[in-house]
Design a protein around this motif. Sequence first.
Motif, mmCIF file in Angstrom:
data_model
loop_
_atom_site.group_PDB
_atom_site.id
_atom_site.type_symbol
_atom_site.label_atom_id
_atom_site.label_comp_id
_atom_site.label_asym_id
_atom_site.label_seq_id
_atom_site.Cartn_x
_atom_site.Cartn_y
_atom_site.Cartn_z
ATOM 1 N N ALA A 171 0.776 -1.327 0.017
ATOM 2 C CA ALA A 171 -0.223 0.030 0.056
ATOM 3 C C ALA A 171 0.976 1.210 0.065
ATOM 4 O O ALA A 171 0.501 2.218 -0.658
ATOM 5 N N ASP A 172 2.031 1.159 0.735
ATOM 6 C CA ASP A 172 2.861 2.585 0.808
ATOM 7 C C ASP A 172 3.712 2.587 -0.480
ATOM 8 O O ASP A 172 3.587 3.980 -0.906
ATOM 9 N N ALA A 173 3.903 1.790 -1.113
ATOM 10 C CA ALA A 173 4.704 1.480 -2.399
ATOM 11 C C ALA A 173 3.628 2.190 -3.514
ATOM 12 O O ALA A 173 3.812 2.886 -4.030
ATOM 13 N N LEU A 174 2.405 1.528 -3.576
ATOM 14 C CA LEU A 174 1.371 2.003 -4.387
ATOM 15 C C LEU A 174 1.122 3.510 -4.351
ATOM 16 O O LEU A 174 0.954 4.292 -5.195
ATOM 17 N N GLU A 175 1.082 3.915 -2.863
ATOM 18 C CA GLU A 175 0.714 5.451 -2.728
ATOM 19 C C GLU A 175 2.048 6.254 -3.103
ATOM 20 O O GLU A 175 1.886 7.214 -3.807
ATOM 21 N N ALA A 176 3.220 5.727 -3.108
ATOM 22 C CA ALA A 176 4.271 6.474 -3.773
ATOM 23 C C ALA A 176 4.465 6.775 -5.145
ATOM 24 O O ALA A 176 4.592 7.695 -5.614
ATOM 25 N N ILE A 177 3.789 5.862 -5.704
ATOM 26 C CA ILE A 177 4.006 5.553 -6.973
ATOM 27 C C ILE A 177 2.734 6.523 -7.626
ATOM 28 O O ILE A 177 3.133 7.243 -8.572
ATOM 29 N N ALA A 178 1.759 6.412 -7.103
ATOM 30 C CA ALA A 178 0.405 7.247 -7.452
ATOM 31 C C ALA A 178 0.669 8.687 -7.296
ATOM 32 O O ALA A 178 0.079 9.499 -7.845
ATOM 33 N N ALA A 179 1.672 8.911 -6.144
ATOM 34 C CA ALA A 179 1.943 10.420 -5.993
ATOM 35 C C ALA A 179 2.597 11.079 -7.230
ATOM 36 O O ALA A 179 2.436 12.300 -7.079
ATOM 37 N N GLY A 180 3.202 10.356 -7.968
ATOM 38 C CA GLY A 180 3.827 11.075 -9.157
ATOM 39 C C GLY A 180 3.017 11.386 -10.032
ATOM 40 O O GLY A 180 1.739 11.174 -10.222
ATOM 41 N N PRO A 181 3.571 12.159 -11.142
ATOM 42 C CA PRO A 181 2.857 12.655 -12.272
ATOM 43 C C PRO A 181 1.988 11.469 -13.087
ATOM 44 O O PRO A 181 2.483 10.512 -13.303
ATOM 45 N N GLY A 182 0.621 11.508 -13.281
ATOM 46 C CA GLY A 182 -0.207 10.809 -13.894
ATOM 47 C C GLY A 182 -0.470 9.619 -13.071
ATOM 48 O O GLY A 182 -0.730 8.798 -13.543
ATOM 49 N N GLY A 183 -0.304 9.562 -11.902
ATOM 50 C CA GLY A 183 -0.398 8.562 -10.591
ATOM 51 C C GLY A 183 -1.809 8.288 -10.657
ATOM 52 O O GLY A 183 -2.624 9.467 -10.481
ATOM 53 N N ASN A 184 -2.465 7.285 -10.660
ATOM 54 C CA ASN A 184 -3.807 6.782 -10.191
ATOM 55 C C ASN A 184 -3.751 5.539 -9.565
ATOM 56 O O ASN A 184 -3.500 4.400 -10.413
ATOM 57 N N LYS A 185 -4.207 5.209 -8.561
ATOM 58 C CA LYS A 185 -4.145 3.955 -7.826
ATOM 59 C C LYS A 185 -4.767 2.947 -8.598
ATOM 60 O O LYS A 185 -4.458 1.613 -8.859
ATOM 61 N N SER A 186 -6.204 3.272 -8.824
ATOM 62 C CA SER A 186 -6.950 2.257 -9.686
ATOM 63 C C SER A 186 -6.388 1.635 -10.871
ATOM 64 O O SER A 186 -6.296 0.532 -11.216
ATOM 65 N N ARG A 187 -5.809 2.979 -12.058
ATOM 66 C CA ARG A 187 -5.011 2.378 -13.132
ATOM 67 C C ARG A 187 -3.847 1.477 -12.626
ATOM 68 O O ARG A 187 -3.806 0.495 -13.588
ATOM 69 N N LEU A 188 -3.194 1.919 -11.545
ATOM 70 C CA LEU A 188 -1.872 1.276 -11.379
ATOM 71 C C LEU A 188 -2.219 -0.246 -11.181
ATOM 72 O O LEU A 188 -1.840 -1.227 -11.640
ATOM 73 N N VAL A 189 -3.318 -0.486 -10.379
ATOM 74 C CA VAL A 189 -3.678 -1.888 -9.793
ATOM 75 C C VAL A 189 -4.130 -2.471 -10.932
ATOM 76 O O VAL A 189 -3.884 -3.706 -11.247
ATOM 77 N N ASN A 190 -5.062 -1.706 -11.576
ATOM 78 C CA ASN A 190 -5.805 -2.532 -13.028
ATOM 79 C C ASN A 190 -4.539 -3.057 -13.964
ATOM 80 O O ASN A 190 -4.574 -4.077 -14.260
#
Length: 133
Positions: free
Chosen positions: A14-33
């Motif tokens: 969850a922390d790693a996902l949050e860090a990646i999603a915080a970057g430009p164009g970050g979207n948790k749903s898209r990243l997980v999908n």
Amino acid sequence: MKVRQNLYIDREIADALEAIAAGPGGNKSRLVNDALAAWLARRGTRELDDTFKVRLDRMSRDLDHIRRDTDVIIESLALFVRYQLLVTAPLPEADSVALAVGLDRFEKFVGQVGRQLATGRRTLGPAKPGKTS
């Protein structure tokens, strides 16, 4: 159409996902999908690999056996031809009867090889499956 999912994931992920999603164009749903889609695609590929692996291994072994058998046949033929050329005396050109007999024997030999290949019969070893003797 998107479907809402409630998932529980480990804190580190969850922390790693949050860090990646915080970057430009970050979207948790898209990243997980995207990550889940890639994982599912690899899983399907692995299943196909596992399915074909046994067959490809068997075909590879069969090709190795064919290569080995071909090498034996070629070497045997080469040794036979060498022996025949070294041991058999040539016919005098004036001996037309012997030359005619030799040509006749050669024609019969070539014809017999053709017939045996066409029917599947073999001098050594079994006939090919599906062929009649």
